[in-house]
Design an enzyme around this catalytic site. Structure first.
Site, PDB file in Angstrom:
ATOM      1  N   HIS A  18       0.048  -0.545   2.686  1.00 13.97           N
ATOM      2  CA  HIS A  18       0.605  -0.031   3.487  1.00 13.97           C
ATOM      3  C   HIS A  18       1.592   0.449   3.337  1.00 13.97           C
ATOM      4  O   HIS A  18       1.357   1.478   3.743  1.00 13.97           O
ATOM      5  CB  HIS A  18       0.770  -1.513   4.879  1.00 13.97           C
ATOM      6  CG  HIS A  18      -0.757  -2.273   5.026  1.00 13.97           C
ATOM      7  ND1 HIS A  18      -0.986  -3.258   5.579  1.00 13.97           N
ATOM      8  CD2 HIS A  18      -2.225  -1.663   5.537  1.00 13.97           C
ATOM      9  CE1 HIS A  18      -2.437  -3.514   5.452  1.00 13.97           C
ATOM     10  NE2 HIS A  18      -2.820  -2.514   6.056  1.00 13.97           N
ATOM     11  N   LYS A  42     -11.382  -7.783  14.449  1.00 12.16           N
ATOM     12  CA  LYS A  42     -11.254  -8.957  13.247  1.00 12.16           C
ATOM     13  C   LYS A  42     -10.472  -9.850  14.023  1.00 12.16           C
ATOM     14  O   LYS A  42      -9.886  -9.958  14.792  1.00 12.16           O
ATOM     15  CB  LYS A  42     -10.418  -8.365  12.760  1.00 12.16           C
ATOM     16  CG  LYS A  42     -11.061  -7.073  11.872  1.00 12.16           C
ATOM     17  CD  LYS A  42     -10.587  -6.851  10.745  1.00 12.16           C
ATOM     18  CE  LYS A  42     -10.778  -5.793   9.970  1.00 12.16           C
ATOM     19  NZ  LYS A  42      -9.818  -4.696   9.047  1.00 12.16           N
ATOM     20  N   ARG A  91      -8.913   4.342   0.936  1.00 16.46           N
ATOM     21  CA  ARG A  91      -8.990   3.799  -0.561  1.00 16.46           C
ATOM     22  C   ARG A  91      -9.995   3.836  -1.901  1.00 16.46           C
ATOM     23  O   ARG A  91      -9.586   4.644  -2.632  1.00 16.46           O
ATOM     24  CB  ARG A  91      -9.028   2.144  -0.422  1.00 16.46           C
ATOM     25  CG  ARG A  91      -7.354   1.433   0.343  1.00 16.46           C
ATOM     26  CD  ARG A  91      -7.645  -0.015   0.233  1.00 16.46           C
ATOM     27  NE  ARG A  91      -8.294  -0.113   1.635  1.00 16.46           N
ATOM     28  CZ  ARG A  91      -8.958  -0.463   2.403  1.00 16.46           C
ATOM     29  NH1 ARG A  91      -7.990  -2.600   2.485  1.00 16.46           N
ATOM     30  NH2 ARG A  91      -9.235  -1.603   3.393  1.00 16.46           N
ATOM     31  N   SER A 129      -6.158  -6.872   2.466  1.00 17.49           N
ATOM     32  CA  SER A 129      -5.437  -8.046   3.536  1.00 17.49           C
ATOM     33  C   SER A 129      -6.389  -8.582   3.533  1.00 17.49           C
ATOM     34  O   SER A 129      -6.169 -10.086   3.023  1.00 17.49           O
ATOM     35  CB  SER A 129      -5.077  -7.949   4.823  1.00 17.49           C
ATOM     36  OG  SER A 129      -3.925  -6.581   5.275  1.00 17.49           O
TER      37      SER A 129
HETATM   38  P1  ADP Z   1      -7.890  -1.794  10.066  1.00 23.40           P
HETATM   39  O1  ADP Z   1      -8.190  -3.147  10.821  1.00 23.40           O
HETATM   40  O2  ADP Z   1      -7.691  -1.138  11.525  1.00 23.40           O
HETATM   41  O3  ADP Z   1      -8.936  -1.288   9.282  1.00 23.40           O
HETATM   42  P2  ADP Z   1      -5.692  -2.060   7.801  1.00 23.40           P
HETATM   43  O4  ADP Z   1      -4.041  -3.239   8.501  1.00 23.40           O
HETATM   44  O5  ADP Z   1      -6.749  -3.065   7.028  1.00 23.40           O
HETATM   45  O6  ADP Z   1      -6.257  -2.441   9.666  1.00 23.40           O
HETATM   46  O7  ADP Z   1      -5.888  -1.104   7.490  1.00 23.40           O
HETATM   47  C1  ADP Z   1      -4.895  -0.175   8.453  1.00 23.40           C
HETATM   48  C2  ADP Z   1      -4.852   1.683   7.879  1.00 23.40           C
HETATM   49  O8  ADP Z   1      -4.480   1.124   6.359  1.00 23.40           O
HETATM   50  C3  ADP Z   1      -7.117   1.498   7.432  1.00 23.40           C
HETATM   51  O9  ADP Z   1      -6.479   3.524   7.381  1.00 23.40           O
HETATM   52  C4  ADP Z   1      -6.799   1.300   5.717  1.00 23.40           C
HETATM   53  O10 ADP Z   1      -7.419   2.447   5.479  1.00 23.40           O
HETATM   54  C5  ADP Z   1      -5.001   1.733   5.147  1.00 23.40           C
HETATM   55  N1  ADP Z   1      -4.867   0.449   4.300  1.00 23.40           N
HETATM   56  C6  ADP Z   1      -5.729  -0.888   4.044  1.00 23.40           C
HETATM   57  N2  ADP Z   1      -5.262  -0.910   2.940  1.00 23.40           N
HETATM   58  C7  ADP Z   1      -4.848  -0.361   2.334  1.00 23.40           C
HETATM   59  C8  ADP Z   1      -4.695  -0.043   0.804  1.00 23.40           C
HETATM   60  N3  ADP Z   1      -4.139  -0.789   0.260  1.00 23.40           N
HETATM   61  N4  ADP Z   1      -3.991   1.461   0.955  1.00 23.40           N
HETATM   62  C9  ADP Z   1      -4.164   2.487   1.440  1.00 23.40           C
HETATM   63  N5  ADP Z   1      -4.269   2.109   2.762  1.00 23.40           N
HETATM   64  C10 ADP Z   1      -4.572   0.937   2.806  1.00 23.40           C
END
Ligand code: ADP
Length: 167
Positions: A18, A42, A91, A129
């Site tokens: 992030h 979630k 990703r 995460s």
């Molecule tokens: P959500 O539950 O909305 O998917 P996340 O916190 O899991 O929220 O992710 C928020 C955004 O960040 C999403 O677009 C996800 O694809 C992106 N994201 C999460 N981890 C990574 C990473 N390691 N690299 C790039 N983007 C990421």
């Protein structure tokens, strides 16, 4: 033209993936609002308040970044903040289908909204995460995936949780 972009997500908890994305976005947009979803589909380990506090600390030194939380539709939050740009991360190919659907749904809800996809550094392209929480719960050292203070909070949280379930 929007100078403000919204980066929405659950951030449960924030990872180096992030943070990498936020840094990239801050080179394109003057202001980035990291928008923490209060109630996501979630079930989250950290409360919205905790997720925000970790994000604030993690993004302290990045210019133009603020952290807020929101309820309901992200496009409405964006509208209230005068932005029509959403940032999302891609990703792997596996992210594509869901992200594609979501971007087109948001566009259908508001034609003015554009979703901008950014790719993280390849070293972070497998980070999520969910995986980090799982690895931490099995006792893995996760300090190369998240800032140290996040690793600490995660350890405490998982410890309290397991004490809670044992009672
Ligand atoms: P959500 O539950 O909305 O998917 P996340 O916190 O899991 O929220 O992710 C928020 C955004 O960040 C999403 O677009 C996800 O694809 C992106 N994201 C999460 N981890 C990574 C990473 N390691 N690299 C790039 N983007 C990421």
């Amino acid at each position: 033209m929007s100078q403000t972009a919204i980066y929405p997500g659950s951030f449960d908890p924030v990872t180096y993936g992030h943070i990498d994305l936020i840094k990239r976005a801050s080179k394109i947009f003057e202001n980035i609002i990291v928008a923490v979803a209060n109630n996501t589909q979630k079930k989250t380990l950290f409360s919205a308040r905790e997720r925000m506090a970790l994000l604030k600390k993690a993004t302290q030194g990045i210019k133009g970044v603020t952290v807020e939380n929101f309820d309901g539709l992200v496009i409405e939050f964006a509208r209230r903040r005068g932005s029509n740009v959403l940032i999302r991360g891609l990703r792997m190919i596996s992210d594509f289908e869901f992200e594609f659907q979501m971007a087109l749904t948001n566009r259908r809800l508001d034609e003015e909204v554009e979703t901008v996809f950014l790719m993280p550094s390849e070293g972070y392209s497998y980070l999520s995460s969910t995986l980090i929480k799982e690895a931490a719960s099995l006792g893995a050292d996760i300090r190369s995936f998240v800032p140290d203070f996040v690793a600490e909070r995660l350890k405490e949280k998982l410890k309290n949780k397991s004490l809670g379930t044992r009672r």
